[in-house]
Each structure stands twice: as C-alpha cells, then as structure tokens.
Motif scaffolding. Structure first.
Motif, PDB file in Angstrom:
ATOM      1  N   PHE A  28      15.188  31.099  26.562  1.00  0.00           N
ATOM      2  CA  PHE A  28      14.976  32.146  25.550  1.00  0.00           C
ATOM      3  C   PHE A  28      15.457  31.666  24.177  1.00  0.00           C
ATOM      4  O   PHE A  28      14.723  31.738  23.178  1.00  0.00           O
ATOM      5  CB  PHE A  28      15.727  33.410  25.963  1.00  0.00           C
ATOM      6  N   PHE A  29      16.686  31.179  24.110  1.00  0.00           N
ATOM      7  CA  PHE A  29      17.233  30.782  22.817  1.00  0.00           C
ATOM      8  C   PHE A  29      16.754  29.400  22.385  1.00  0.00           C
ATOM      9  O   PHE A  29      16.548  29.170  21.186  1.00  0.00           O
ATOM     10  CB  PHE A  29      18.760  30.828  22.872  1.00  0.00           C
ATOM     11  N   MET A  30      16.551  28.478  23.338  1.00  0.00           N
ATOM     12  CA  MET A  30      16.111  27.140  22.954  1.00  0.00           C
ATOM     13  C   MET A  30      14.707  27.186  22.358  1.00  0.00           C
ATOM     14  O   MET A  30      14.456  26.615  21.302  1.00  0.00           O
ATOM     15  CB  MET A  30      16.145  26.220  24.177  1.00  0.00           C
ATOM     16  N   PHE A  31      13.782  27.873  23.026  1.00  0.00           N
ATOM     17  CA  PHE A  31      12.421  27.968  22.503  1.00  0.00           C
ATOM     18  C   PHE A  31      12.360  28.929  21.314  1.00  0.00           C
ATOM     19  O   PHE A  31      11.586  28.718  20.383  1.00  0.00           O
ATOM     20  CB  PHE A  31      11.456  28.417  23.599  1.00  0.00           C
ATOM     21  N   GLY A  32      13.161  30.005  21.363  1.00  0.00           N
ATOM     22  CA  GLY A  32      13.160  30.954  20.253  1.00  0.00           C
ATOM     23  C   GLY A  32      13.604  30.315  18.958  1.00  0.00           C
ATOM     24  O   GLY A  32      12.946  30.443  17.919  1.00  0.00           O
ATOM     25  N   PHE A  33      14.741  29.587  19.003  1.00  0.00           N
ATOM     26  CA  PHE A  33      15.237  28.898  17.815  1.00  0.00           C
ATOM     27  C   PHE A  33      14.503  27.587  17.564  1.00  0.00           C
ATOM     28  O   PHE A  33      14.179  27.254  16.421  1.00  0.00           O
ATOM     29  CB  PHE A  33      16.734  28.592  17.973  1.00  0.00           C
ATOM     30  N   GLY A  34      14.265  26.811  18.640  1.00  0.00           N
ATOM     31  CA  GLY A  34      13.813  25.442  18.484  1.00  0.00           C
ATOM     32  C   GLY A  34      12.325  25.249  18.327  1.00  0.00           C
ATOM     33  O   GLY A  34      11.885  24.184  17.871  1.00  0.00           O
ATOM     34  N   LEU A  35      11.515  26.246  18.704  1.00  0.00           N
ATOM     35  CA  LEU A  35      10.062  26.112  18.591  1.00  0.00           C
ATOM     36  C   LEU A  35       9.474  27.238  17.752  1.00  0.00           C
ATOM     37  O   LEU A  35       9.017  27.024  16.633  1.00  0.00           O
ATOM     38  CB  LEU A  35       9.423  26.088  19.987  1.00  0.00           C
ATOM     39  N   TYR A  36       9.514  28.455  18.291  1.00  0.00           N
ATOM     40  CA  TYR A  36       8.872  29.571  17.596  1.00  0.00           C
ATOM     41  C   TYR A  36       9.568  29.914  16.284  1.00  0.00           C
ATOM     42  O   TYR A  36       8.927  30.357  15.325  1.00  0.00           O
ATOM     43  CB  TYR A  36       8.836  30.791  18.514  1.00  0.00           C
ATOM     44  N   GLN A  38      10.686  27.991  14.087  1.00  0.00           N
ATOM     45  CA  GLN A  38      10.473  27.044  13.000  1.00  0.00           C
ATOM     46  C   GLN A  38       9.521  27.582  11.935  1.00  0.00           C
ATOM     47  O   GLN A  38       9.602  27.190  10.771  1.00  0.00           O
ATOM     48  CB  GLN A  38       9.983  25.710  13.562  1.00  0.00           C
ATOM     49  N   GLY A  39       8.641  28.487  12.333  1.00  0.00           N
ATOM     50  CA  GLY A  39       7.795  29.138  11.332  1.00  0.00           C
ATOM     51  C   GLY A  39       8.606  30.005  10.387  1.00  0.00           C
ATOM     52  O   GLY A  39       8.311  30.087   9.187  1.00  0.00           O
ATOM     53  N   VAL A  40       9.643  30.648  10.906  1.00  0.00           N
ATOM     54  CA  VAL A  40      10.537  31.454  10.076  1.00  0.00           C
ATOM     55  C   VAL A  40      11.312  30.560   9.113  1.00  0.00           C
ATOM     56  O   VAL A  40      11.442  30.856   7.920  1.00  0.00           O
ATOM     57  CB  VAL A  40      11.522  32.260  10.952  1.00  0.00           C
ATOM     58  N   TYR A  41      11.842  29.439   9.630  1.00  0.00           N
ATOM     59  CA  TYR A  41      12.609  28.541   8.771  1.00  0.00           C
ATOM     60  C   TYR A  41      11.746  28.003   7.641  1.00  0.00           C
ATOM     61  O   TYR A  41      12.203  27.875   6.495  1.00  0.00           O
ATOM     62  CB  TYR A  41      13.163  27.353   9.577  1.00  0.00           C
ATOM     63  N   LEU A  42      10.496  27.681   7.961  1.00  0.00           N
ATOM     64  CA  LEU A  42       9.583  27.140   6.949  1.00  0.00           C
ATOM     65  C   LEU A  42       9.461  28.106   5.776  1.00  0.00           C
ATOM     66  O   LEU A  42       9.605  27.716   4.605  1.00  0.00           O
ATOM     67  CB  LEU A  42       8.211  26.870   7.568  1.00  0.00           C
ATOM     68  N   ALA A  43       9.220  29.377   6.087  1.00  0.00           N
ATOM     69  CA  ALA A  43       9.038  30.368   5.033  1.00  0.00           C
ATOM     70  C   ALA A  43      10.337  30.653   4.282  1.00  0.00           C
ATOM     71  O   ALA A  43      10.366  30.693   3.036  1.00  0.00           O
ATOM     72  CB  ALA A  43       8.495  31.671   5.640  1.00  0.00           C
ATOM     73  N   PRO A  52       9.204  22.076  -0.993  1.00  0.00           N
ATOM     74  CA  PRO A  52       7.789  22.074  -0.588  1.00  0.00           C
ATOM     75  C   PRO A  52       7.652  22.199   0.926  1.00  0.00           C
ATOM     76  O   PRO A  52       8.516  21.752   1.684  1.00  0.00           O
ATOM     77  CB  PRO A  52       7.281  20.715  -1.080  1.00  0.00           C
ATOM     78  N   GLY A  53       6.549  22.808   1.355  1.00  0.00           N
ATOM     79  CA  GLY A  53       6.311  22.991   2.779  1.00  0.00           C
ATOM     80  C   GLY A  53       6.247  21.677   3.526  1.00  0.00           C
ATOM     81  O   GLY A  53       6.640  21.589   4.699  1.00  0.00           O
ATOM     82  N   THR A  54       5.781  20.617   2.860  1.00  0.00           N
ATOM     83  CA  THR A  54       5.684  19.317   3.529  1.00  0.00           C
ATOM     84  C   THR A  54       7.058  18.772   3.916  1.00  0.00           C
ATOM     85  O   THR A  54       7.198  18.094   4.935  1.00  0.00           O
ATOM     86  CB  THR A  54       4.970  18.307   2.620  1.00  0.00           C
ATOM     87  N   LEU A  55       8.074  19.066   3.101  1.00  0.00           N
ATOM     88  CA  LEU A  55       9.425  18.592   3.401  1.00  0.00           C
ATOM     89  C   LEU A  55       9.943  19.229   4.684  1.00  0.00           C
ATOM     90  O   LEU A  55      10.466  18.538   5.575  1.00  0.00           O
ATOM     91  CB  LEU A  55      10.368  18.923   2.234  1.00  0.00           C
ATOM     92  N   VAL A  56       9.781  20.556   4.798  1.00  0.00           N
ATOM     93  CA  VAL A  56      10.273  21.261   5.977  1.00  0.00           C
ATOM     94  C   VAL A  56       9.421  20.914   7.193  1.00  0.00           C
ATOM     95  O   VAL A  56       9.935  20.730   8.299  1.00  0.00           O
ATOM     96  CB  VAL A  56      10.289  22.782   5.734  1.00  0.00           C
ATOM     97  N   SER A  57       8.104  20.813   7.006  1.00  0.00           N
ATOM     98  CA  SER A  57       7.218  20.463   8.112  1.00  0.00           C
ATOM     99  C   SER A  57       7.526  19.062   8.636  1.00  0.00           C
ATOM    100  O   SER A  57       7.494  18.816   9.847  1.00  0.00           O
ATOM    101  CB  SER A  57       5.757  20.538   7.660  1.00  0.00           C
ATOM    102  N   ALA A  58       7.823  18.138   7.727  1.00  0.00           N
ATOM    103  CA  ALA A  58       8.165  16.783   8.141  1.00  0.00           C
ATOM    104  C   ALA A  58       9.454  16.778   8.967  1.00  0.00           C
ATOM    105  O   ALA A  58       9.591  16.002   9.919  1.00  0.00           O
ATOM    106  CB  ALA A  58       8.320  15.879   6.921  1.00  0.00           C
ATOM    107  N   ALA A  59      10.386  17.655   8.617  1.00  0.00           N
ATOM    108  CA  ALA A  59      11.614  17.773   9.400  1.00  0.00           C
ATOM    109  C   ALA A  59      11.308  18.269  10.809  1.00  0.00           C
ATOM    110  O   ALA A  59      11.922  17.825  11.792  1.00  0.00           O
ATOM    111  CB  ALA A  59      12.595  18.709   8.704  1.00  0.00           C
ATOM    112  N   SER A  60      10.351  19.189  10.935  1.00  0.00           N
ATOM    113  CA  SER A  60       9.949  19.673  12.255  1.00  0.00           C
ATOM    114  C   SER A  60       9.344  18.547  13.085  1.00  0.00           C
ATOM    115  O   SER A  60       9.670  18.380  14.266  1.00  0.00           O
ATOM    116  CB  SER A  60       8.937  20.816  12.117  1.00  0.00           C
ATOM    117  N   THR A  61       8.456  17.770  12.473  1.00  0.00           N
ATOM    118  CA  THR A  61       7.847  16.648  13.176  1.00  0.00           C
ATOM    119  C   THR A  61       8.916  15.645  13.609  1.00  0.00           C
ATOM    120  O   THR A  61       8.908  15.141  14.745  1.00  0.00           O
ATOM    121  CB  THR A  61       6.819  15.950  12.272  1.00  0.00           C
TER     122      THR A  61
END
Length: 413
Positions: A28-36, A38-43, A52-61
């Motif tokens: 619950f917490f691993m996927f909630g924080f670690g996957l789903y 990440q869209g919240v963190y981006l915004a 820039p969005g590319t900076l945060v997206s690159a961190a996700s990758t």
C-alpha cells in the motif's frame, strides 16, 4: 515442498494471514508513495520550486532504473541481513525519501530522495513480498499473493487522492510528513511482530528453521538462472506484456479524451483500477488450482482482445467496458511470476529468480510509454501504437505457454 500439511492454511487463525496483512500494508505505502504518488510530486515540486517537468521526470526514470538494478541482489541481502532487517531498512529508506521530498530545496536533494526510494523498493517491493509469502503458503499461495498485491492498487486509489486533498488544505510539506508518520505508525509494529520465515518448515523447503527474520541461503547463481530456459519463457513474455500494459496505461487518458471527454476518460481510469482489484481477488480464489502459465496466457489474450475492440469503437459504453476488461488482468501480471517460479524453478532459488526476473521486467516495461508515444508521433494517431500492443500481447501469450521441460527446478549448487 513446503510442509503445508502441518497447518490449515484456510483457517483465519493461521499466522500466515497476519503476514499477508503486513505485506498488504507494505505494498500500500510502497506503491502509493513510490509509483502512483510520483504524479503528485511532479505537480507539487514544479509549483513549489519552479523546476521544469523534465527535471522531475528524469529523477523518476533514474529511480526506476536504479530499482531494477538493486532488486537483482535481493537474495544476497536476504542471506546477509535477513528478512525482517531488510524490510526495516526498506521502510526507513522510504520514510527518509518522503520526508526529504517534503523538505528538499535543491535538485540534488530530489535525486537523493529518489535514490532512497529505490532502496525502499528493494526492501518493501514485490520481490520481498513474494519471497516471504512463498515461505508461508503452498495451497493458498495464489490467494495470499493476490490479497497482498491488492495493497499496491489500493495505495493508488486511497493514498494519492489523500495526498492531493491534504496538499490543498495544509500544504504539500505537511501532507507528506503526516502521511509518512501514518506509514511508520501502521507498518512498523506489523512488520516487527508478524514478518519472518515460517519456523516449522524443513530445511529443504527453501525456508529457514531459525526464528525471526534470519536469512534464506542464496545457493543459486544468477548465471545458472540465466541459462535456465523455463526462466526465460516466463520472464520475457511477462516483460513484453508489461511493456504493452504500461504503454496503454500512460496513454489511456490522452487516447480517450478526444473520444468521450475528460470526465469520462477519468471515469475509465477509475473503472480500470477498480477492476484490477476485482481481478486480483477473483483470480486469487481459485488460481492455486490452475496452471499459472495457462492463466497468464489467458490474461494476456484478454488484454489483447480488449485493446482490439477498443480500437474498433467510439461508443462510450463499449470503451468503458473494454477498459474494465483490460483492468481485470492488470494486477495479475505481477502475481503469476512467483507462482510459476515456485512450481518450475524451486523454492531455494526463489528470491534470486524473483529479483532477476523483476529487474528484467522493470527495465523492459519502462520503455512502454516511450515506444507507444513514438509510434503515435510517427503515425499521427494511436491506432498503430495500440495495434502493436495487441500483437505484443498475443506473442507473449504464445511464448509463456512454451514449456522447455516437464519440471526444471534447479539443483542446489
């Protein structure tokens, strides 16, 4: 084989079900924080820091690729520090990551937070969850995995809206700190009390006769696994199916919005996520009596059929039904690998095979959204891109049915 005849796995009093609860909360917490999440963190990070969005997206990758490397060594970590210690390290790393995300001020801190999140995946992700449940269940293993992995979907359904709501009312920093505190309060005592290797198993079962989180011996080299045909006919088709699945999920709203509008496209995502929970629960009730390769091929075929019909229609009801059918099998793609590995490769090589297989699948599937987006850009629409996903699913379903040997459990080295 696990000495399951000594206990009644269907009894609610069986300790293994409390272990399932611990694994559910971890997912619950691993996927909630670690996957789903990440869209919240981006915004929120773009809003707070103007990055820039590319900076945060690159961190996700970066985080996903680092995770794919680290999980390869899960069996070594289990042998060196033990199960409970590995989970607690993962919990500590995930908590440190989310706290740092709340407090960070510079980009390097963002990458440090995402690196810590990768360590969290290693200690609390699907490989560890599958490994611990493998040591507690045989006859009800499929149901146990389905229930535990539903925590992943529930994390997206519950934790993400909660973070968004709290961010709007008390701010992103306070929301992350409050959610992190809730995670520690809920998960820490459950992990300490309930997790550990099953103590009544004989040494040959792949468990450990010691109590409280001692390690499973790592007796199989990754080189041996890579030379095992049964391993590849499980890993590659599932990796390809996950590539197609990730590609569709990421591009689903963009595809549907021009056809049925933003609100209905959002509803389609909700329906798909809800059906993923239903699919896991439904399959979990009887998957232990099925051939997991055959069930896996059926799931891939159903996704191919749903996508094929999706491409033929613009009717909102038909499109929603297709998303529901597609969603029914989404969660099960991570349930089948541990079932196939246990039956065909063996318990003593389980952690090594899960770690290596998860790494391969993670790397391959990470390219799904990019490949679908590239095909769309070249062709001008999603028809060819999703048709490619249909073909990939059909090919994957065919390959996963191929059995290189009757039973290819690896011999201990």
């Amino acid at each position: 084989m696990i000495a399951a005849t000594r206990v009644d796995e269907s009894s609610l009093h069986y300790r293994g079900w409390r272990v399932v609860l611990a694994c559910f909360l971890m997912a619950f917490f691993m996927f909630g924080f670690g996957l789903y999440g990440q869209g919240v963190y981006l915004a929120e990070l773009q809003r707070a820091h103007g990055w820039p969005g590319t900076l945060v997206s690159a961190a996700s990758t970066f985080s996903f690729l680092l995770t794919a490397v680290l999980v390869i060594f899960t069996d070594d970590l289990l042998a060196r520090i033990g199960l409970r210690s590995l989970i607690l390290c993962g919990l500590s790393a995930l908590g440190a990551s989310t706290v740092l995300l709340a407090l960070l001020q510079t980009p390097w801190q963002l990458y440090l937070a995402y690196a810590l999140m990768s360590v969290g995946w290693t200690g609390m992700g699907t490989v560890v969850i599958a490994t611990v449940l493998n040591s507690w269940f045989e006859r009800r293993r499929g149901l146990a995995l389905s229930l535990a992995y539903n925590g992943a979907t529930c994390g997206g359904i519950v934790l993400v809206p909660l973070l968004l709501s709290l961010s709007g009312s008390i701010g992103f920093r306070s929301a992350m700190l409050a959610a992190t505190l809730a995670m520690v309060v809920l998960v820490l005592p459950v992990v300490v009390i309930f997790t550990g290797w099953r103590t009544e198993m004989p040494p040959t079962s792949g468990g450990n006769s010691s109590t409280g989180g001692t390690a499973l011996p790592s007796v199989h080299s990754r080189k041996t696994l890579l030379a095992n045909a049964a391993f590849w006919t499980m890993v590659l088709p599932i990796a390809v199916a996950l590539l197609a699945q990730m590609g569709f999920i990421i591009h689903q709203v963009t595809f549907l919005e021009p056809l049925i509008g933003r609100a209905s496209a959002g509803l389609a995502v909700t329906v798909m996520a809800a059906m993923a929970v239903v699919g896991r629960l439904s399959l979990g009730l009887f998957v232990d009596r099925l051939d997991p390769r055959l069930a896996c091929a059926a799931s891939m075929t159903s996704q191919a059929a749903a996508l094929f019909v999706l491409l033929q229609s613009t009717n909102p009801t038909v499109l929603l039904v297709c998303c529901a059918v597609y969603g029914f099998s989404i969660g099960n793609m991570i349930t089948f690998p541990p079932l196939i590995i246990q039956r065909e490769i063996g318990a003593s090589a389980f952690a090594a095979a899960m770690g290596l297989g998860t790494s391969i699948s993670g790397i391959v599937s990470a390219f799904g959204p990019g490949i679908v987006g590239l095909v769309r850009s070249v062709t001008g629409d999603y028809t060819s891109a999703f048709a490619m996903c249909v073909v990939l699913d059909v090919v994957a379903a065919s390959v996963v049915l191929w059995r290189p040997g009757r039973r290819t459990k690896l011999a201990a080295s």
